[in-house]
Design a protein around this motif. Structure first.
Motif, PDB file in Angstrom:
ATOM      1  N   ILE A  39      -8.411 -58.298  35.605  1.00 37.65           N
ATOM      2  CA  ILE A  39      -7.040 -58.141  35.119  1.00 37.65           C
ATOM      3  C   ILE A  39      -6.681 -59.268  34.150  1.00 37.65           C
ATOM      4  O   ILE A  39      -5.939 -59.061  33.179  1.00 37.65           O
ATOM      5  N   GLY A  42      -7.754 -58.360  30.862  1.00 33.00           N
ATOM      6  CA  GLY A  42      -6.831 -57.352  30.358  1.00 33.00           C
ATOM      7  C   GLY A  42      -5.554 -57.963  29.818  1.00 33.00           C
ATOM      8  O   GLY A  42      -5.062 -57.576  28.750  1.00 33.00           O
ATOM      9  N   LEU A 123      -8.968 -52.263  33.493  1.00 36.82           N
ATOM     10  CA  LEU A 123      -8.104 -53.167  32.745  1.00 36.82           C
ATOM     11  C   LEU A 123      -8.890 -54.294  32.086  1.00 36.82           C
ATOM     12  O   LEU A 123      -8.331 -55.075  31.324  1.00 36.82           O
ATOM     13  N   PHE A 162      -8.436 -44.800  32.368  1.00 35.45           N
ATOM     14  CA  PHE A 162      -8.103 -45.626  33.535  1.00 35.45           C
ATOM     15  C   PHE A 162      -8.612 -45.001  34.828  1.00 35.45           C
ATOM     16  O   PHE A 162      -9.286 -45.653  35.637  1.00 35.45           O
TER      17      PHE A 162
END
Length: 411
Positions: A39, A42, A123, A162
């Motif tokens: 993340i 991301g 992500l 996703f």
């Protein structure tokens, strides 16, 4: 409309749902450090994109204005359908070349570094793809796809991708023949020889079937996720430069001037003969594969997770107010995010200097709160200073409870 911005809350809701599914099924597809690292890349990619997306938009707009052979209408449904399919076709070739050429793999490899496979992996995105990725979408401009349509179908394509990053959904029958699914995308993320460099489609797997790059997930060959040159780090900044650094080292060591240049554009994994002989690289034995792991106390994990939430919030803030923020504000915001995520990566890796770096990060909040109003990142307000004080006190308490572990590591 910024589809990605509105989708962010749903991403985290679905990640939470997947965690619940893990618990219910008695499996463990998440590790805290890996998920935070994914993340983090991301968040870094998104905030970097606020500063760099003009590269793709300007070049696309120029091509649309000066090279377009047609003028398609954004009011036509068929324009949107055509653009959606054409975008995925262009994405297929960008994605394929991203696996087959060193310079493009240097950017794309970030997405494949995770040795876990879950929705947080989706992500995990590069911050350097803007450098060359725009080239592959110029055919859309030449064929007259309006800029608004291009930007919209690009977001839709990304959103579709996703849900395929999960181990909880099995093969989906006839759907597997036409569309990218969790099963055929799991194969794409594998480092097994059987699956290597296959299944490049974003939405439609039909491109892979047409161009000979399809590989079905085989129940007799369990997928081992990750890359053959492991990242072995939880730091999102290093994740983005790891392969560039490797190419640079090989180019610097090469005796031939021709090799110094062409290494960047050769097939992925190609190295000059003299460099490969003097500096051999040994690929891991997958039969003895072990995921990268760094022991971390529960208190440290909670501390990092809570601090990480601050940077997710700051990244969302920058995305939400992007149009109203000056370039200086975006640069300052990006710098705060990048530095903060770097520090948290060091903490997750139990670096000996992690405590000192964390203290520096907290101390840097003082000039940040003073400088932010000067560039328009947020307005000057006593409430901001009060928030900083409260945040610093809570962080200090958290560091106090982690002190024994940090002190031992720093010594």
């Amino acid at each position: 409309m910024n589809f990605i911005l509105y989708a962010v809350p749903f991403f985290f809701v679905l990640i939470a749902a997947e965690l619940i599914a893990d618990r219910w099924r008695g499996v463990s597809n998440y590790r805290l450090a890996d998920a935070v690292n994914s993340i983090s890349t991301g968040v870094l990619s998104t905030t970097t994109g606020l500063l760099t997306k003009g590269v793709g938009l300007v070049t696309y707009g120029f091509a649309l204005e000066h090279l377009a052979l047609l003028r398609l209408s954004a009011d036509s449904v068929w324009t949107w359908v055509f653009a959606f399919v054409l975008y995925d076709f262009c994405y297929y070739w960008l994605h394929r070349m991203g696996h087959e050429r060193n310079i493009l793999w240097a950017a794309h490899s970030v997405h494949h570094q995770s040795e876990d496979y879950n929705l947080s992996t989706a992500l995990r995105q590069t911050s350097t793809g803007f450098l060359l990725g725009w080239i592959f979408y110029l055919p859309m401009a030449v064929l007259g796809v309006p800029l608004l349509v291009f930007v919209s179908v690009a977001a839709m394509n990304l959103l579709y991708q996703f849900w395929v990053h999960t181990k909880h959904i099995p093969k989906l029958g006839w759907f597997e023949w036409c569309f990218v699914t969790p099963s055929n995308h799991r194969a794409h993320h594998a480092q097994n020889a059987l699956y290597m460099d296959r299944n490049y489609g974003g939405v439609f797997i039909i491109w892979d079937r047409l161009f000979g790059s399809f590989q079905e997930e085989d129940d007799n060959e369990p997928v081992i996720f990750g890359v053959t040159t492991p990242l072995a780090s939880w730091n999102p900044l290093w994740a983005n430069v790891q392969f560039y650094a490797q190419l640079w080292d090989d180019a610097r060591r090469a005796g031939s001037k021709r090799d110094k240049l062409r290494i960047w554009f050769m097939r992925t994994g190609w190295r000059p003969a003299d460099v490969a002989a003097k500096y051999p690289m040994h690929k891991p034995d997958l039969s003895r594969f072990r995921k990268f792991e760094v022991p971390l106390g529960a208190r440290q994990q909670w501390y990092v997770l809570l601090q990480f939430g601050v940077y997710v919030a700051l990244g969302s803030y920058l995305m939400n107010l992007e149009r109203s923020l000056s370039t200086g504000a975006l640069v300052l915001g990006w710098g705060a995010v990048a530095f903060g995520l770097f520090v948290l990566g060091a903490a997750l890796e139990n670096r000996p200097w992690a405590l000192r770096l964390e203290l520096l990060r907290l101390a840097a909040n003082l000039p940040l709160v003073w400088l932010a109003p000067q560039v328009g990142l947020w307005p000057a307000s006593p409430g901001v200073w009060a928030g900083l004080l409260g945040y610093s006190l809570l962080s200090g308490i958290g560091l106090y409870y982690c002190r024994q572990r940090f002190t031992r590591l720093a010594s």
